[in-house]
Design an enzyme around this catalytic site. Sequence first.
Site, mmCIF file in Angstrom:
data_model
loop_
_atom_site.group_PDB
_atom_site.id
_atom_site.type_symbol
_atom_site.label_atom_id
_atom_site.label_comp_id
_atom_site.label_asym_id
_atom_site.label_seq_id
_atom_site.Cartn_x
_atom_site.Cartn_y
_atom_site.Cartn_z
ATOM 1 N N ASP A 1 0.812 -1.209 0.000
ATOM 2 C CA ASP A 1 0.000 0.000 0.000
ATOM 3 C C ASP A 1 0.840 1.250 0.000
ATOM 4 O O ASP A 1 0.587 2.194 -0.735
ATOM 5 C CB ASP A 1 -0.800 0.028 1.308
ATOM 6 N N SER B 1 -13.701 7.871 -1.873
ATOM 7 C CA SER B 1 -12.525 7.548 -1.060
ATOM 8 C C SER B 1 -11.990 8.814 -0.409
ATOM 9 O O SER B 1 -12.533 9.900 -0.596
ATOM 10 C CB SER B 1 -11.460 6.837 -1.871
ATOM 11 N N LEU B 2 -10.940 8.651 0.342
ATOM 12 C CA LEU B 2 -10.429 9.762 1.142
ATOM 13 C C LEU B 2 -9.076 10.225 0.641
ATOM 14 O O LEU B 2 -8.275 9.417 0.182
ATOM 15 C CB LEU B 2 -10.243 9.309 2.598
ATOM 16 N N GLU C 1 -11.394 8.899 14.264
ATOM 17 C CA GLU C 1 -11.478 7.494 14.647
ATOM 18 C C GLU C 1 -10.437 6.719 13.852
ATOM 19 O O GLU C 1 -9.732 7.294 13.036
ATOM 20 C CB GLU C 1 -12.885 6.943 14.419
ATOM 21 N N LYS D 1 -8.641 4.404 11.109
ATOM 22 C CA LYS D 1 -8.851 4.040 9.714
ATOM 23 C C LYS D 1 -8.616 2.542 9.584
ATOM 24 O O LYS D 1 -7.492 2.063 9.642
ATOM 25 C CB LYS D 1 -7.908 4.787 8.778
ATOM 26 N N ARG E 1 -18.125 -2.029 -2.224
ATOM 27 C CA ARG E 1 -17.982 -0.721 -2.836
ATOM 28 C C ARG E 1 -17.927 -0.812 -4.360
ATOM 29 O O ARG E 1 -18.398 0.084 -5.057
ATOM 30 C CB ARG E 1 -16.709 -0.052 -2.320
ATOM 31 N N GLU F 1 -16.785 -1.074 7.679
ATOM 32 C CA GLU F 1 -15.649 -1.869 7.227
ATOM 33 C C GLU F 1 -15.816 -3.327 7.651
ATOM 34 O O GLU F 1 -16.013 -3.616 8.831
ATOM 35 C CB GLU F 1 -14.383 -1.292 7.878
ATOM 36 N N CYS G 1 40.234 -0.910 -8.262
ATOM 37 C CA CYS G 1 39.819 -0.092 -7.123
ATOM 38 C C CYS G 1 39.619 1.350 -7.577
ATOM 39 O O CYS G 1 40.514 1.932 -8.192
ATOM 40 C CB CYS G 1 40.870 -0.160 -6.022
ATOM 41 N N CYS H 1 39.573 -4.924 -2.627
ATOM 42 C CA CYS H 1 40.816 -4.239 -2.981
ATOM 43 C C CYS H 1 41.898 -4.849 -2.083
ATOM 44 O O CYS H 1 41.825 -4.751 -0.870
ATOM 45 C CB CYS H 1 40.713 -2.742 -2.733
HETATM 46 S S1 IVH Z 1 -15.314 7.372 6.365
HETATM 47 C C1 IVH Z 1 -15.460 8.872 1.614
HETATM 48 N N1 IVH Z 1 -14.158 6.171 8.316
HETATM 49 O O1 IVH Z 1 -11.317 4.189 3.979
HETATM 50 C C2 IVH Z 1 -15.384 7.646 2.415
HETATM 51 N N2 IVH Z 1 -13.710 5.385 6.139
HETATM 52 O O2 IVH Z 1 -10.347 5.856 1.695
HETATM 53 C C3 IVH Z 1 -15.226 7.994 3.800
HETATM 54 N N3 IVH Z 1 -12.194 3.475 6.066
HETATM 55 O O3 IVH Z 1 -13.670 3.334 1.594
HETATM 56 C C4 IVH Z 1 -15.432 6.894 4.690
HETATM 57 N N4 IVH Z 1 -11.913 3.306 8.232
HETATM 58 O O4 IVH Z 1 -13.273 1.678 3.445
HETATM 59 C C5 IVH Z 1 -14.311 6.211 6.994
HETATM 60 N N5 IVH Z 1 -13.227 5.201 10.187
HETATM 61 C C6 IVH Z 1 -13.386 5.243 8.874
HETATM 62 C C7 IVH Z 1 -12.741 4.335 8.008
HETATM 63 C C8 IVH Z 1 -12.931 4.443 6.640
HETATM 64 C C9 IVH Z 1 -11.608 2.798 7.048
HETATM 65 C C10 IVH Z 1 -12.003 3.176 4.647
HETATM 66 C C11 IVH Z 1 -13.282 2.985 3.912
HETATM 67 C C12 IVH Z 1 -13.224 3.926 2.755
HETATM 68 C C13 IVH Z 1 -11.786 4.256 2.664
HETATM 69 C C14 IVH Z 1 -11.615 5.627 2.133
#
Ligand code: IVH
Length: 686
Positions: A34, A83-84, A116, A118, A139, A197, A429, A447
């Site tokens: 990743d 996504s983020l 929170e 991730k 998704r 998740e 060398c 060397c």
């Molecule tokens: S909020 C716009 N909260 O991260 C999506 N996502 O890169 C915002 N994810 O697809 C989601 N932990 O699978 C949110 N506490 C959390 C999360 C979380 C993991 C994942 C999720 C999302 C991806 C976005």
Amino acid sequence: MNVREAKQRIEVLKKEINLHRSNYHTYNTETISDSALDTLKHELANLEADYPQFITPDSPTQRVGGDVLDGFIKQEHTVPMMSLADVFNSDELRDWMQRNQKILGQSEGEIEYFAELKLDGLAVSVGYQDYQLTYGATRGNGVIGENVTHNVKTIHDIPLRLNALDVVQRDALNAVRPGWGTSLADRWDGTLEVRGEVYVRQSDFEQVNREMLQQHKSPFANTRNLAAGSLRQLDSSIAAERKLSFFAWALVTDLGQQSQYEEWCLLKVLGFPVVAETLRGYEVKDFEHFHQEMYNKRSRIDFAYDGVVIKVNHKDLQSQLGFIGKGPRFMIAYKFEAEEATTKIQDIQVQVGRTGKITPVAIMEPVHVYGVTVTQASLHNQDEIDRLGVRIGDTVVVRRAGDVIPEIVRVLPGLRVGRERKFQIPFQCPVCQTDLIQKEGQVNRMCPNLQCPARTMRHLTYFVSKQAFDIRGLSEKMLEKLENAGLVQNEEDILNLRYDDLRVLPGMGDVSAHNIVTAVQKAKHISFARFIQALGIPHIGEQTAKSLARNFDSIQSLMQATLDEFTSIDDIGDTVARSLVEYLEKQSNQEKIQKFFEAGGIIQYPQASSQVGFFCGKTVVITGSFEQYARPDLVRKIEQQGGKVSSSVSSQTDYLLAGTKAGSKLNKAKSLNVDILDEHTLQNVL
Ligand code: IVH
């Protein structure tokens, strides 16, 4: 980089990223870590920002997710699953917060955020009608997902029926915001959509992999692969066996929640598991702290997470901020420091070591890996260059975890554009031009010239280094200066440096001269083990030197020892024993030792070694960082308790001492059933 080069780089980057993404999203195989993929995406996004004319709709920066596999019923999401954007350090986090302030017209510290974990799993959307679970979908590509309701129903964390808003639930919500529970109970019919998740707990992962191995099937690479692989099965009995878990992180339906925090409370009240580790705060430093704390906690939490998600707390502010590109502007993923990244090889240079060993070193574009900027990595020898297939100009994956030296893991040949150059270690060398030698069956080229200026200088820098005599103030630069002034040609000269000779050197001055002489005097009192190490005998590192110091009572008896006496020592093998004999037989080396005493050197011999103590006779490996102890203190403490510290985990290891940020050693120790001690336990023991 000119425009043409930028265009070319953008093209190869897009191809490479798309390839790995499709491997991952569509086929559940991970062909790049990743974090390394993140570096490539970052690079692409930056290039596209500079050259927007080259952005195409198929660019990975323009889309989310993977394609939908055949065999599943497709399901269009009510609201796209986006996504983020990522940030990796507090500066980038601050930039994001400042952008929010600007858009919202607020000052620093006025906007509330909710953070929170991730989670590192798979996003799913689950729907309810009349309190009953009606569907679950992956998704997919963000707009259309796969209907996996049959599998979602096997996940115990996902309620098949929502909690009704009875007195208890109503009161709980009223406690969050007066009146909310009561008004919601009056109007809500049990319809909603939740996102979260699906993941696999570490302990479940280990169990599934054990079973896979028993059935002679290949194990899963990580928990996320296992989660994805299980959720996307047409046969739900497989998902049922795989022990999937779930955390909810969003409520799509408007049930009157005015903030992210209220949403989190409501989800809990309705019966969904939510991540307990959360934080409400206003400032960068709040989240900086939370981020660090969560990082440190990783080994103690039974599920994988790769950072924290920070969300603007209030919903009305969220909607003012809106969306940009592939995701919301009001949330950000603050990822943990990556252990892998990609960078480009600018050059390969050869260095001549103390023993004459020729080492090719990759000079790289600076890249941030696990908290430090890396610019060089050893390529060890020609075999390693050939094995990696690395060329000058290549993009490579660099890895560095914890206290480990950075290494090049592999080349990404898909990013080549034809200008890369192969590299061969020269046959002479690079410093003294002597023909290099490479012994039959050995990988290193050497060397052989004992007078090679590079070798001499390396010898001297080793001699004064921390591992050896630890003479402060004598940097390589200073040594070169002393050599040029004709004051230092060998170790003996260093031990005999005189104040009067030093202070007259240009740019030296009384104070520096005095400091050097004092450091030299101090260094003349040296422990037996360190003296052995300082000799710089090939194959003799810190551990072997210590073990020799334990087994011989003086330097004289060490010098008279035979090959057999050496090999009879526990951790000394053939190569090391032969190297010792070869070194100690040489008259020039015997003279060198003699000269140390002539210069007033004194070896300090250890007291009778510790035969008692918690670690008596045990082999201990240390990983991670510790609050109370620096590494050298830890090593000393363990040795005082009769233990031996070793650098890698094997079946011989008795204990792994794991601090925070423990890396691969921890996993290895777990897989070998090695006893693991944390800092707290250690304190009790010591
Ligand atoms: S909020 C716009 N909260 O991260 C999506 N996502 O890169 C915002 N994810 O697809 C989601 N932990 O699978 C949110 N506490 C959390 C999360 C979380 C993991 C994942 C999720 C999302 C991806 C976005």
